[in-house]
Structures are given as structure tokens and as C-alpha cells.
Write a protein that holds these residues in place. Structure first.
Motif, short mmCIF file in Angstrom:
data_model
loop_
_atom_site.label_atom_id
_atom_site.label_comp_id
_atom_site.label_asym_id
_atom_site.label_seq_id
_atom_site.Cartn_x
_atom_site.Cartn_y
_atom_site.Cartn_z
N ASN A 112 0.82 -1.20 0.00
CA ASN A 112 0.00 0.00 0.00
C ASN A 112 0.86 1.25 0.00
OD1 ASN A 112 -3.16 0.01 0.36
ND2 ASN A 112 -2.44 -1.85 1.39
N ILE A 113 1.89 1.27 0.83
CA ILE A 113 2.73 2.46 0.96
C ILE A 113 3.53 2.71 -0.31
CG2 ILE A 113 4.66 3.49 2.22
CD1 ILE A 113 3.64 1.99 4.71
N SER A 114 4.02 1.65 -0.93
CA SER A 114 4.90 1.80 -2.11
C SER A 114 4.12 1.91 -3.41
CB SER A 114 5.86 0.61 -2.20
OG SER A 114 5.14 -0.60 -2.41
N PHE A 115 2.80 1.74 -3.38
CA PHE A 115 2.01 1.67 -4.61
C PHE A 115 2.22 2.89 -5.51
CE2 PHE A 115 -1.95 2.42 -7.01
CZ PHE A 115 -2.00 1.25 -7.75
N GLY A 116 2.11 4.09 -4.96
CA GLY A 116 2.27 5.31 -5.75
C GLY A 116 3.65 5.43 -6.36
N LEU A 117 4.68 5.04 -5.60
CA LEU A 117 6.04 5.12 -6.12
C LEU A 117 6.26 4.11 -7.24
CD1 LEU A 117 8.10 5.52 -2.82
CD2 LEU A 117 7.41 7.29 -4.44
N ARG A 122 6.86 3.02 -13.07
CA ARG A 122 6.39 2.34 -14.28
C ARG A 122 6.12 3.34 -15.40
NH1 ARG A 122 1.35 -1.30 -13.17
NH2 ARG A 122 2.94 -2.22 -11.78
N HIS A 123 5.52 4.49 -15.05
CA HIS A 123 5.14 5.46 -16.08
C HIS A 123 6.28 6.42 -16.45
CE1 HIS A 123 1.03 4.13 -16.17
NE2 HIS A 123 0.87 4.35 -14.87
N HIS A 124 7.27 6.52 -15.59
CA HIS A 124 8.41 7.41 -15.86
C HIS A 124 9.70 6.62 -15.63
CE1 HIS A 124 5.60 10.81 -15.87
NE2 HIS A 124 5.07 10.28 -14.78
#
Length: 358
Positions: A112-117, A122-124
Motif C-alpha cells: 500500500n505504501i509503495s504503490f504510488g512510487l 512504471r510510467h516514468h
């Protein structure tokens, strides 16, 4: 009892920080309901700004607009000086913690904590964080919030307070310039709320991030804010230093909304006289009335023990009122005659329109 004001809310000689967020003439309607009516407000950079007010006053709508989850019908919204009114949520350096935490139930705490990173990586692929950086940043924020031993648990295995810390960690790990919290403590029991308030204040001090928190709880607002905004029916009733708003409310709404028990009000000669329950002093008919002091009489209807004192609820010719009595004073009992004096310096006066008088 009245909330203790944080040290950061006391007056100082420091120059006010420039605004990090500015709303100018912002309006928003939902069908025939006017949610925001030409709102102008500023959030100082580096502040812990709390937006407070009764249900339906527009505070959550403002938070969603800052986050980019909603758009104004008219007006301008700036973040760090840039006009972001038409900018998408992902293009703003903002992170938000929702009221229900919105954790992914199938993921572990670490996931959950690392999801945004991981999404960012992946996108950059060239500019995004690598695996080692993600692992280091997750470890850093987990140490900060005491989540080290919970990394492999799932949300269903966590307490309410632990889920709240995971939601905070997920937002903080992105290192946003602006952190938004939407009623983050409402799901916690009173004891956990007290510790969570202290934790959020500590995080604000250590991170130095501008933080905007929305709540309907005035005690929460007074105890946490370095900058306070009180909303009323889609407009800003008053904003500024929490201590100033508490001691010098601009109108009856702010006066009665801030402070527990709420301010007492009496009609005298076309003027509304207000006084805080803790500012009154019990007296007898033998005692003299200090020059300029306000005098009110009544009969005690009930008493509420608070541990370090009691709240005596009284009724008299000028209406009902509450008197806060401290430990060591001669406490009133139901049926007793109550005579209360309030020093002139502690009185508040409001005109027929509800506005504060000099």
C-alpha cells in the motif's frame, strides 16, 4: 473544557509565510445547492491549516478542489503561485488522505505504501524512482510512523489507528509539497484521536510540508492548527491565528462554534453580550461587583463532573448559561442560586446582525 492552543498558534513577531494555496472568487454549485459562494482564502506556506465548520459549509468541497478532484464553476485556484484551476489532479504536487483511508485490502502494508512510487516508476522509467530508492523511502517513512513491524500485514489485520498511519505513510512517501487530510481522525475512538493529533503535529514539524486538514471538530481544529479557517454556508467566516479567532471572534457564529462549552449569550439593551464559561466567577450577594463587570443570576439546573472541575448549567432571567468551576472552588449544586460576574476585559459584544462590536 476549552482546547489548549498549540504553541505555534500564539502570536509571534515572525513575518507571515507567503500563501502556498490561494482561492480567489471560487464558486461551486451542485444542482440548485450553492456549496461555495465566491470564496477567497489563503493557506500560508509551511502551515498546518485547519478548515473547520458545521456540516454542509463547503470545507470538503474546498479540499477536493485543491486536490484536483473537483473543479470550480468560477474563480481561480493557485498552488505555489501557479494557476492550477484547470490542471488535472496528477499534475499537482499534492497528496491526499481520505476519511475512510482507502487502503487496498489485497495488498500488504508495504504494498500500500509503495504503490504510488511503483506507479511513478512504471510510467516514468527514466526519471522515476528505482527499486532501491523505493525500498529506502518506504523504510524511512515506516520508521517515522512506527510501522516497521507491520509491513507484511494486510489492512484487515490492522487497528483503526494503524490503518490511519498507513494512509499517512502512503501520502508522505511521495514527498508532496502539499498534504491534504479529509476528516482523518473521525473513525478513531477518543483515546486514539488524542494520540493521532499529536502524531500529525509531530509529522508537520518534522516534514515542514504545508498541510491542510478538514474537520467538523472545533476542539481538533484549535488544538492542531497554526492557521485556522472557519467556514459558514459556503463562505469564509474568519481566518487567521487560532488564538486570535478564539479570543476575538468576528461574529456570533465563530464565537459559539469555537470553544467547549460554547460561549454564553445574553440580550441586554439591544446588544448581545457573550462570555466564555471559564471566564465567569461565582459570587454571592455580599460580594461587590468589579467596575465594568457583567453580572448574571440564575438557578443551577444540573452539574456535570469533568474530573478537574464541573460545568454548572443554570437558568435565569437572561436565559440559560454554563459556568465552569475548577477544582478547589466551592462548587454549586442543583437548586443553588448562581450569581456570576465576568470581567469587562473578557466580554464579547455583538450587534443585531451578529457582527462583533468594538
Amino acid at each position: 473544557m476549552t482546547a489548549l492552543l498549540p504553541s505555534a498558534s500564539r502570536p509571534s513577531d515572525r513575518t507571515p509565510a507567503p500563501p502556498h494555496v490561494e482561492l480567489a472568487g471560487v464558486t461551486r454549485t451542485f444542482g440548485t445547492t450553492l456549496a461555495l459562494a465566491g470564496v477567497d482564502l489563503a493557506v500560508p506556506a509551511g502551515s498546518l491549516t485547519v478548515i473547520v465548520g458545521p456540516s454542509g459549509c463547503g470545507k470538503s468541497t474546498i479540499l477536493r478542489m485543491i486536490a484536483g478532484l473537483d473543479a470550480p464553476d468560477s474563480g481561480t485556484l493557485r498552488i505555489a503561485g501557479d494557476d492550477v484551476t484547470a490542471r488535472a489532479a496528477g499534475e499537482r504536487d499534492v497528496a491526499m488522505v481520505f476519511q475512510d483511508y482507502a487502503l487496498f485490502p489485497h495488498m500488504t502494508v508495504e504494498g500500500n505504501i509503495s504503490f504510488g512510487l511503483r506507479l511513478q516508476a512504471r510510467h516514468h522509467r527514466r526519471s522515476g524512482p528505482g527499486r532501491d530508492e523505493i525500498r529506502a523511502r518506504v523504510g524511512e517513512v515506516c520508521a517515522l510512523l512506527g510501522l516497521d513491524n507491520l509491513l507484511h500485514r494486510r489492512p484487515a489485520q490492522l487497528s483503526g489507528g494503524q490503518r490511519q498511519r498507513v494512509a499517512l505513510a502512503r501520502a508522505i512517501v511521495r514527498r508532496p509539497a502539499l498534504l491534504l487530510l479529509d476528516e482523518p481522525l473521525s473513525a478513531l475512538d477518543p483515546q486514539l484521536r488524542a494520540s493521532a493529533r499529536a502524531e500529525i503535529r509531530r509529522l508537520h514539524r518534522e516534514l515542514g510540508t504545508t498541510l491542510v486538514l478538514v474537520t467538523h471538530d472545533q476542539h481538533e481544529a484549535l488544538s492542531m492548527a497554526t492557521h485556522l479557517i472557519v467556514m459558514d454556508q459556503g463562505t469564509v467566516a474568519q481566518s487567521g491565528n487560532p488564538g486570535e479567532l478564539y479570543r476575538h471572534p468576528c461574529n456570533e457564529l465563530v464565537a459559539t462554534f469555537l470553544g467547549t462549552p460554547r460561549m454564553n449569550l445574553h440580550d441586554r439593551d439591544g446588544v448581545r453580550i457573550g462570555w466564555r464559561p471559564a471566564d465567569g466567577r461565582s459570587a454571592t450577594h455580599r460580594d461587590g461587583v468589579p467596575p465594568g463587570a457583567f453580572l448574571v443570576d440564575g438557578v443551577v439546573e444540573s452539574c456535570e463532573f469533568t474530573g478537574d472541575g464541573q460545568h454548572a448549567r443554570c437558568a435565569g432571567p437572561d436565559g440559560t448559561f454554563v459556568l465552569v468551576q475548577r477544582e478547589g472552588e466551592s462548587w454549586l449544586e442543583p437548586g443553588d442560586t448562581a450569581r456570576v460576574t465576568v470581567p469587562a476585559a473578557r466580554l464579547h459584544r455583538f450587534g443585531p446582525d451578529g457582527r462583533r462590536l468594538p
